[in-house]
Design a protein around this motif. Structure first.
Motif, PDB file in Angstrom:
ATOM      1  N   PHE A 690      -0.082  14.730   6.370  1.00  0.00           N
ATOM      2  CA  PHE A 690       1.313  14.658   5.948  1.00  0.00           C
ATOM      3  C   PHE A 690       1.376  14.231   4.490  1.00  0.00           C
ATOM      4  O   PHE A 690       0.413  13.700   3.924  1.00  0.00           O
ATOM      5  CB  PHE A 690       2.115  13.693   6.828  1.00  0.00           C
ATOM      6  CG  PHE A 690       1.671  12.259   6.764  1.00  0.00           C
ATOM      7  CD1 PHE A 690       2.112  11.408   5.762  1.00  0.00           C
ATOM      8  CD2 PHE A 690       0.810  11.751   7.720  1.00  0.00           C
ATOM      9  CE1 PHE A 690       1.709  10.090   5.699  1.00  0.00           C
ATOM     10  CE2 PHE A 690       0.394  10.427   7.672  1.00  0.00           C
ATOM     11  CZ  PHE A 690       0.851   9.598   6.651  1.00  0.00           C
ATOM     12  N   SER A 691       2.535  14.458   3.887  1.00  0.00           N
ATOM     13  CA  SER A 691       2.766  14.053   2.502  1.00  0.00           C
ATOM     14  C   SER A 691       4.149  13.425   2.409  1.00  0.00           C
ATOM     15  O   SER A 691       5.065  13.794   3.151  1.00  0.00           O
ATOM     16  CB  SER A 691       2.653  15.247   1.546  1.00  0.00           C
ATOM     17  OG  SER A 691       3.634  16.222   1.847  1.00  0.00           O
ATOM     18  N   VAL A 692       4.274  12.471   1.507  1.00  0.00           N
ATOM     19  CA  VAL A 692       5.541  11.792   1.261  1.00  0.00           C
ATOM     20  C   VAL A 692       5.918  12.034  -0.191  1.00  0.00           C
ATOM     21  O   VAL A 692       5.113  11.810  -1.102  1.00  0.00           O
ATOM     22  CB  VAL A 692       5.422  10.276   1.525  1.00  0.00           C
ATOM     23  CG1 VAL A 692       6.796   9.612   1.422  1.00  0.00           C
ATOM     24  CG2 VAL A 692       4.812  10.004   2.888  1.00  0.00           C
ATOM     25  N   GLU A 693       7.139  12.511  -0.407  1.00  0.00           N
ATOM     26  CA  GLU A 693       7.645  12.715  -1.761  1.00  0.00           C
ATOM     27  C   GLU A 693       8.695  11.662  -2.070  1.00  0.00           C
ATOM     28  O   GLU A 693       9.464  11.259  -1.186  1.00  0.00           O
ATOM     29  CB  GLU A 693       8.238  14.122  -1.898  1.00  0.00           C
ATOM     30  CG  GLU A 693       7.213  15.226  -1.705  1.00  0.00           C
ATOM     31  CD  GLU A 693       7.801  16.613  -1.858  1.00  0.00           C
ATOM     32  OE1 GLU A 693       8.974  16.714  -2.294  1.00  0.00           O
ATOM     33  OE2 GLU A 693       7.110  17.593  -1.538  1.00  0.00           O
ATOM     34  N   PHE A 694       8.707  11.210  -3.309  1.00  0.00           N
ATOM     35  CA  PHE A 694       9.607  10.121  -3.691  1.00  0.00           C
ATOM     36  C   PHE A 694      10.061  10.315  -5.124  1.00  0.00           C
ATOM     37  O   PHE A 694       9.478  11.101  -5.883  1.00  0.00           O
ATOM     38  CB  PHE A 694       8.912   8.762  -3.533  1.00  0.00           C
ATOM     39  CG  PHE A 694       7.457   8.755  -3.941  1.00  0.00           C
ATOM     40  CD1 PHE A 694       7.092   8.609  -5.266  1.00  0.00           C
ATOM     41  CD2 PHE A 694       6.455   8.924  -3.000  1.00  0.00           C
ATOM     42  CE1 PHE A 694       5.769   8.616  -5.650  1.00  0.00           C
ATOM     43  CE2 PHE A 694       5.113   8.937  -3.375  1.00  0.00           C
ATOM     44  CZ  PHE A 694       4.770   8.771  -4.704  1.00  0.00           C
ATOM     45  N   SER A 695      11.106   9.587  -5.488  1.00  0.00           N
ATOM     46  CA  SER A 695      11.649   9.732  -6.833  1.00  0.00           C
ATOM     47  C   SER A 695      12.390   8.463  -7.217  1.00  0.00           C
ATOM     48  O   SER A 695      13.044   7.832  -6.383  1.00  0.00           O
ATOM     49  CB  SER A 695      12.598  10.934  -6.895  1.00  0.00           C
ATOM     50  OG  SER A 695      13.170  11.049  -8.185  1.00  0.00           O
ATOM     51  N   TYR A 708       1.583   3.602  -5.126  1.00  0.00           N
ATOM     52  CA  TYR A 708       1.867   3.622  -3.695  1.00  0.00           C
ATOM     53  C   TYR A 708       0.642   3.153  -2.923  1.00  0.00           C
ATOM     54  O   TYR A 708      -0.478   3.102  -3.442  1.00  0.00           O
ATOM     55  CB  TYR A 708       2.273   5.025  -3.230  1.00  0.00           C
ATOM     56  CG  TYR A 708       1.183   6.070  -3.358  1.00  0.00           C
ATOM     57  CD1 TYR A 708       0.218   6.237  -2.364  1.00  0.00           C
ATOM     58  CD2 TYR A 708       1.100   6.893  -4.479  1.00  0.00           C
ATOM     59  CE1 TYR A 708      -0.773   7.188  -2.474  1.00  0.00           C
ATOM     60  CE2 TYR A 708       0.111   7.847  -4.603  1.00  0.00           C
ATOM     61  CZ  TYR A 708      -0.828   7.990  -3.600  1.00  0.00           C
ATOM     62  OH  TYR A 708      -1.818   8.918  -3.709  1.00  0.00           O
ATOM     63  N   MET A 709       0.860   2.800  -1.689  1.00  0.00           N
ATOM     64  CA  MET A 709      -0.242   2.457  -0.797  1.00  0.00           C
ATOM     65  C   MET A 709       0.205   2.657   0.652  1.00  0.00           C
ATOM     66  O   MET A 709       1.393   2.506   0.966  1.00  0.00           O
ATOM     67  CB  MET A 709      -0.721   1.013  -1.011  1.00  0.00           C
ATOM     68  CG  MET A 709       0.223  -0.057  -0.494  1.00  0.00           C
ATOM     69  SD  MET A 709      -0.438  -1.743  -0.676  1.00  0.00           S
ATOM     70  CE  MET A 709      -1.923  -1.635   0.303  1.00  0.00           C
ATOM     71  N   LEU A 710      -0.732   3.035   1.494  1.00  0.00           N
ATOM     72  CA  LEU A 710      -0.494   3.130   2.920  1.00  0.00           C
ATOM     73  C   LEU A 710      -1.154   1.916   3.558  1.00  0.00           C
ATOM     74  O   LEU A 710      -2.371   1.879   3.740  1.00  0.00           O
ATOM     75  CB  LEU A 710      -1.067   4.437   3.484  1.00  0.00           C
ATOM     76  CG  LEU A 710      -0.732   4.736   4.943  1.00  0.00           C
ATOM     77  CD1 LEU A 710       0.779   4.916   5.119  1.00  0.00           C
ATOM     78  CD2 LEU A 710      -1.459   5.978   5.434  1.00  0.00           C
ATOM     79  N   GLU A 711      -0.322   0.937   3.829  1.00  0.00           N
ATOM     80  CA  GLU A 711      -0.838  -0.307   4.387  1.00  0.00           C
ATOM     81  C   GLU A 711      -1.455  -0.023   5.753  1.00  0.00           C
ATOM     82  O   GLU A 711      -0.835   0.547   6.633  1.00  0.00           O
ATOM     83  CB  GLU A 711       0.295  -1.323   4.527  1.00  0.00           C
ATOM     84  CG  GLU A 711      -0.160  -2.734   4.792  1.00  0.00           C
ATOM     85  CD  GLU A 711       1.002  -3.707   4.742  1.00  0.00           C
ATOM     86  OE1 GLU A 711       1.554  -4.019   5.825  1.00  0.00           O
ATOM     87  OE2 GLU A 711       1.390  -4.116   3.635  1.00  0.00           O
ATOM     88  N   GLY A 712      -2.684  -0.453   5.922  1.00  0.00           N
ATOM     89  CA  GLY A 712      -3.433  -0.125   7.120  1.00  0.00           C
ATOM     90  C   GLY A 712      -4.510   0.898   6.843  1.00  0.00           C
ATOM     91  O   GLY A 712      -5.395   1.116   7.674  1.00  0.00           O
ATOM     92  N   ASN A 724       4.776  12.240  -8.168  1.00  0.00           N
ATOM     93  CA  ASN A 724       5.758  11.631  -7.274  1.00  0.00           C
ATOM     94  C   ASN A 724       5.562  12.053  -5.819  1.00  0.00           C
ATOM     95  O   ASN A 724       6.516  12.298  -5.089  1.00  0.00           O
ATOM     96  CB  ASN A 724       7.181  11.974  -7.727  1.00  0.00           C
ATOM     97  CG  ASN A 724       7.476  13.460  -7.673  1.00  0.00           C
ATOM     98  OD1 ASN A 724       6.552  14.282  -7.657  1.00  0.00           O
ATOM     99  ND2 ASN A 724       8.736  13.817  -7.634  1.00  0.00           N
ATOM    100  N   TYR A 725       4.336  12.125  -5.382  1.00  0.00           N
ATOM    101  CA  TYR A 725       4.066  12.392  -3.976  1.00  0.00           C
ATOM    102  C   TYR A 725       2.696  11.822  -3.614  1.00  0.00           C
ATOM    103  O   TYR A 725       1.853  11.555  -4.476  1.00  0.00           O
ATOM    104  CB  TYR A 725       4.100  13.897  -3.677  1.00  0.00           C
ATOM    105  CG  TYR A 725       3.053  14.699  -4.411  1.00  0.00           C
ATOM    106  CD1 TYR A 725       1.786  14.918  -3.871  1.00  0.00           C
ATOM    107  CD2 TYR A 725       3.314  15.241  -5.669  1.00  0.00           C
ATOM    108  CE1 TYR A 725       0.829  15.644  -4.554  1.00  0.00           C
ATOM    109  CE2 TYR A 725       2.364  15.968  -6.358  1.00  0.00           C
ATOM    110  CZ  TYR A 725       1.121  16.163  -5.792  1.00  0.00           C
ATOM    111  OH  TYR A 725       0.164  16.876  -6.468  1.00  0.00           O
ATOM    112  N   ALA A 726       2.510  11.598  -2.331  1.00  0.00           N
ATOM    113  CA  ALA A 726       1.244  11.087  -1.811  1.00  0.00           C
ATOM    114  C   ALA A 726       0.854  11.926  -0.603  1.00  0.00           C
ATOM    115  O   ALA A 726       1.713  12.321   0.188  1.00  0.00           O
ATOM    116  CB  ALA A 726       1.362   9.617  -1.426  1.00  0.00           C
TER     117      ALA A 726
END
Length: 1006
Positions: A690-695, A708-712, A724-726
């Motif tokens: 999956f991918s997350v987009e942000f702005s 950004y970070m994915l905790e865990g 602007n995406y992960a």
């Protein structure tokens, strides 16, 4: 598509709806009174342009709107655009998709209390946009439908107003005012009087909808009671229009806005551009498109003006958008009078008469700061044109000019240059070549007052006022290179500290600490990669003293440093730009520096680093060199053909931690935007990619950085720069929290974190309950296998025991009989009774044959190849048929076709066969029969063995356990015993009347 001029009054009315009527009238009155005597003094404003080259969908922009999240929306002639300061997202109508935008010619945008955007179009009715819905269904269309009387009466909608009570009010192109119920989604015409031909509309805070009609006059509708008032003589723009008419005859207002400084912005018709009225100075400024002027308005047809939440003014035109950012307005960019060639600005000096002296590659420029007028003085010496590269005002009032020729005393009043005494005799300073003077400091050496000078590339020279001569590297007596420990010929700056020592900034040998009056030798602080507490770059550009005699040091390649002069330790400001040039402190202790052509600021008290981009894209490399600070604290920085001046205290702060919003969530590149509406996303176990987009909407420069970070999963924050995406793939099952934050400069992130929980469940085969079930199943299976193993071992042991019993009973008794008969045979032999002897010997032979047969039966029974009934059938036939034939007895064996496929256990198979064999033997020996019939068949889940002979039969009541049996000891008793052993039923039917004997064995198949 072009609209009548009056249609553009929508922008004015939209804005005026935010203010009470009495304030509007006050503003108009002020404008009216001041318009007669205001002088058009042009305030310098620089406009950045946004057009199709930047990503805008169409050059003509009709409306601009900022939503509650901070995104800018641009309605164009060809679709809707969302803008976050860097990236565009475009939306347009798709005729095959009813969930797309209803039309492409956008006329108005508004937002309601539910964060729904309502967009009106000139050809497609209106649309509702909800960013929380799936990407494919974020738009809902409301178009005219002839079959639905509650639909919008026409598709040409020019304006939308939200009354905050569940209704939208629409200005149509040819119909009356329309009210839309957002809950029932029905359109109605509540006032069908005097509202055709609408030129403008706004809703004030009292709930009064003011509608301007084409040709003049107003209709005022109370949106609560639906009462209305017609004012045919009123013209909302009467006084306002007269003001503009006096400045620009024949023009009308097309757009209106008031900025945060109470400046009134007006767009004018007839390609008249912008008029901005300053209430404080009571003056107008006019702005037009000028193809030869950098930062001018992008087009003279102004369609809309929007002031966003941060005070930025956005101007929609027929050729894109002009953006004015007041944050950068204090950076005053001043151009030198037009020159034939590029003039590099090197240094500044402001005198007590408010004249600014500017040293350039083409001599001197003097600007009168009161009048703003320039004077250009071209300087030359002995026919050589001089570049003025450094000013120095001595404490005795002498004004020195450092040039690319030598150091001069300059008489400002007479415009006269002169050299210091004996300069002509000095081999170096009489004329420096391929160099320029970059730094001048007054000090003493050996009690002699001197001027220390750095001609770049020629080490250090100084002028001794007592000896009246220059001392340089060429001096054979002083030998200053060795005496002062000069290690680098490229000395960028000499800076005299408060403690009396001189700091030497070199290009190749780091930072030097020099006290000419003590040992005289320079001590250097250099690059040392083995420790973080030293300079990590030897190219020192500038030095500025801070608190407690500590230093701020800029390096060209290593950024900004803070140097502790007592411990000689260096702290690196990690956020700083590597290519740092001139630095200067302001009155608040902030550090300003020139970096990559821009102005940067570091606040050491808050540890905040900011980047400011002075107005305008630079056609050259931008700002460069050193920063001059005047007595009022203003800072001056040079460029090519211009300079920038600003007061640091007037510079507003930059938002260092803007809000970040999630804009899309994709699983295997398919959008699931709706999942972002909650606080948690729960995926399927196989949705591991999956991918997350942000702005982060931010418009104060192109400096937004993300982390950004994915905790865990991630151990630390991942700095993604402007990306602007992960993206994540093949994540194990678990609970995660995705976090993102933004900063306005590299590495400078605040604590404003946006997060969402993401859960990936384990597949059922990887869950704890499944592991438990599998473990229990394995344990159960192990127990079953163990018990089966034990049972098999016991069964085998039982089989062995039976075999042993059979061997013992049958073979043992048979051998015992043979032994007895042998003794009897001996007796008959001794008596020479041949008859009895032969009889006994025959008996012995028969008994031995029976024993051999029984041994064969045992071996056959334990062989697993004989498990099927087909083997029993074959053995029955091979045994009985020969013996019956030998005695001339008819033998018939019939088998059900299904029986041969049965598979029986060894013990069952053996006992059935032995019962059969016992019955055949009894029939042969005692029945006197002529025929024997055997049947094997299945009935009701039973295997039935039937043996019938037509012999004499017997009376079962007269039989007892002492009845005669075969020599081997087998008889009716053995048959019953074997039947009982396999849980079978044994039935015998026989009488003495010559009806024969029937033996039936019935075995229940498990």
């Amino acid at each position: 598509m072009e609209y009548p001029i009056n249609m553009w009054k929508f922008a004015v009315m939209n804005y005026l709806g935010k203010f009470k009527v009495h304030r509007i009238l006050l503003v108009f009155s002020l404008l009216f009174l001041c318009s007669f005597n205001s002088v058009a003094q042009q305030a310098a404003r620089y406009f950045n342009s946004i057009n199709t080259d930047n990503g805008l969908s169409h050059h003509k922009v009709n409306v601009i709107f900022q939503d509650s999240r901070g995104f800018m929306w641009f309605g164009t002639e060809d679709g809707l655009n969302r803008y976050d300061g860097k990236y565009f997202t475009k939306y347009s109508n798709d005729v095959s998709n009813k969930s797309s935008l209803s039309g492409n010619i956008i006329t108005c945008i508004t937002e309601d209390e539910n964060q729904f955007l309502w967009i009106s179009t000139a050809e497609g009715g209106i649309s509702r946009y909800d960013y929380r819905q799936p990407a494919a269904s974020q738009f809902k269309q409301f178009r005219h439908d002839e079959r639905n009387k509650y639909s919008v009466p026409e598709n040409r909608i020019l304006n939308i107003q939200d009354d905050g009570r569940g209704h939208l009010w629409l200005a149509t192109g040819r119909s009356y005012i329309v009210r839309f119920n957002k809950k029932t989604e029905r359109f109605e015409t509540p006032i069908a009087v005097g509202t055709r031909g609408i030129s403008a509309m706004h809703l004030n805070r009292n709930g009064i909808l003011v509608v301007a009609k084409v040709g003049g006059g107003l209709l005022k509708i109370n949106t609560l009671t639906l009462s209305f008032e017609v004012a045919p003589q009123e013209n909302f723009f009467g006084q306002y229009a007269s003001i503009v008419q006096k400045r620009l005859p024949g023009t009308e207002i097309t757009a209106f806005a008031m900025d945060n400084d109470d400046h009134i912005w007006m767009g004018c018709s007839n390609d008249s551009g912008l008029e901005v009225y300053d209430k404080r100075t009571k003056t107008f400024s006019s702005y037009r498109y000028d193809p030869l002027k950098e930062g001018s308005l992008t087009n003279n047809q102004v369609n809309y003006i929007c002031v966003d939440g941060s005070g930025i003014v956005w101007v929609a035109t027929n050729n894109g958008i002009s953006e004015f950012n007041p944050l950068f307005q204090p950076f005053n960019k001043v151009y030198l009078p037009e020159q034939k060639s590029d003039e590099v600005v090197y240094d500044f000096y402001r005198d007590t008469a408010d004249k600014l002296w500017i040293g350039t590659s083409d001599g001197l420029f003097i600007r009168d700061l009161r009048s703003g007028k320039f004077e250009h003085r071209k300087l030359s010496y002995k026919g050589t044109t001089l570049a003025v590269t450094k000013f120095f005002y001595d404490n005795d009032g002498t004004f020195y000019l450092g040039t690319d020729y030598s150091l001069f005393i300059y008489d400002r009043a007479k415009n006269r240059l002169s050299l210091l005494p004996n300069t002509e005799q000095d081999p170096l300073m009489s004329r420096i070549t391929d160099s320029r003077i970059v730094s001048i400091v007054r000090d003493t050496i050996g009690s002699h007052p001197v001027l220390l000078v750095s001609p770049y590339g020629l080490y250090i020279t100084y002028y001794d006022f007592v000896d009246k001569r220059w001392v340089s590297k060429l001096d054979p007596v002083k030998k200053i290179i060795k005496k002062f420990n000069l290690k680098d010929n490229l000395v960028r700056k000499l800076y005299k500290g408060n403690g009396g020592n001189i700091w030497v900034a070199t290009a190749k040998y780091g930072l030097g600490d020099w006290d000419p009056n003590s040992s005289g030798k320079i001590r250097y602080q250099r690059e040392n990669r083995d420790t973080a507490l030293s300079l990590n770059e030897d190219d020192v550009f500038d030095v500025q003293e801070g608190t407690k005699d500590n230093l701020w040091v800029s390096t060209y390649g290593g950024g900004l440093k803070y140097y502790n002069s007592l411990t000689h330790r260096v702290v690196h400001i990690s956020e700083s730009s590597n290519l740092s040039e001139g630095i200067q402190t302001d009155r608040d202790g902030n550090i300003w520096m020139v970096c990559n052509g821009h102005m940067h600021k570091y606040d050491p008290f808050k540890s905040e680093y900011s980047c400011y981009e002075p107005p305008g894209p630079q056609r050259d490399s931008g700002l460069s060199g050193y920063i001059y600070k005047d007595a009022d604290g203003q800072l001056y920085i040079g460029g090519t053909n211009y300079y920038v001046v600003f007061n640091p205290s007037s510079i507003g702060p930059i938002n260092h931690s803007p809000n970040v919003y999630f804009t899309d969530f994709k699983i295997f590149d398919t959008s699931y935007n709706e999942l972002l509406s909650g606080k948690e996303i729960e995926l399927q176990y196989d949705q591991k990619y999956f991918s997350v987009e942000f702005s982060a909407p931010e418009y104060n420069g192109d400096n937004i950085q993300y982390a950004y970070m994915l905790e865990g999963m991630d151990k630390k924050w991942i700095k993604s720069g402007k990306r602007n995406y992960a993206v994540y793939a093949n994540l194990p099952a678990g609970d995660y929290i995705f976090k993102v934050k933004a900063g306005n400069w590299q590495g400078d992130f605040g604590n404003n974190v946006t997060s969402i929980r993401i859960t990936i469940p384990a597949p059922f085969w990887a869950s704890s309950w499944f592991y438990t079930l599998v473990a229990l199943s394995v344990i159960g299976l192990a127990i079953i296998l163990y018990r089966y193993r034990i049972t098999e071992i016991l069964n085998r042991q039982e089989v062995r025991n039976r075999i042993a019993v059979d061997l013992h009973d049958n073979i043992g008794s048979t051998l015992s009989s043979i032994s007895v008969y042998s003794q009897v045979a001996k007796i008959y032999q001794q008596q020479q009774n041949s008859y009895q002897l032969n009889k006994v010997l025959d008996t012995i032979g028969e008994t031995a044959s029976e024993m051999i047969s029984e041994m064969g039966d045992i071996v056959w029974a334990i062989n697993p190849k004989n498990d099927h009934m087909s083997s029993i059938y074959s053995r029955m036939d091979s045994y009985a048929r020969p013996v019956c034939k030998a005695k001339d007895i008819t033998f018939d064996l019939h088998c059900d076709p299904k029986v041969p496929f049965l598979k029986l256990e060894m013990n069952v198979r053996k006992n059935i066969y032995l019962i059969f064999k016992e019955a055949i033997n009894n029939s042969l020996k005692y029945s006197g029969c002529k025929a024997i019939a055997v049947k094997l068949y299945l009935k009701d889940g039973n295997l039935i063995l039937s043996i019938y002979d037509d012999g004499t039969g017997f009376d079962q009541s007269e039989r007892s356990e002492n009845d005669e049996t075969s020599l081997s000891g087998n008889g009716l008793r053995n048959m019953k015993m074997r039947a009982n052993e396999i849980a079978a039923q044994l039935k015998i039917f026989s009488t003495k009347n010559g009806m024969g004997t029937l033996i039936e064995v019935r075995y229940k198949i498990p």
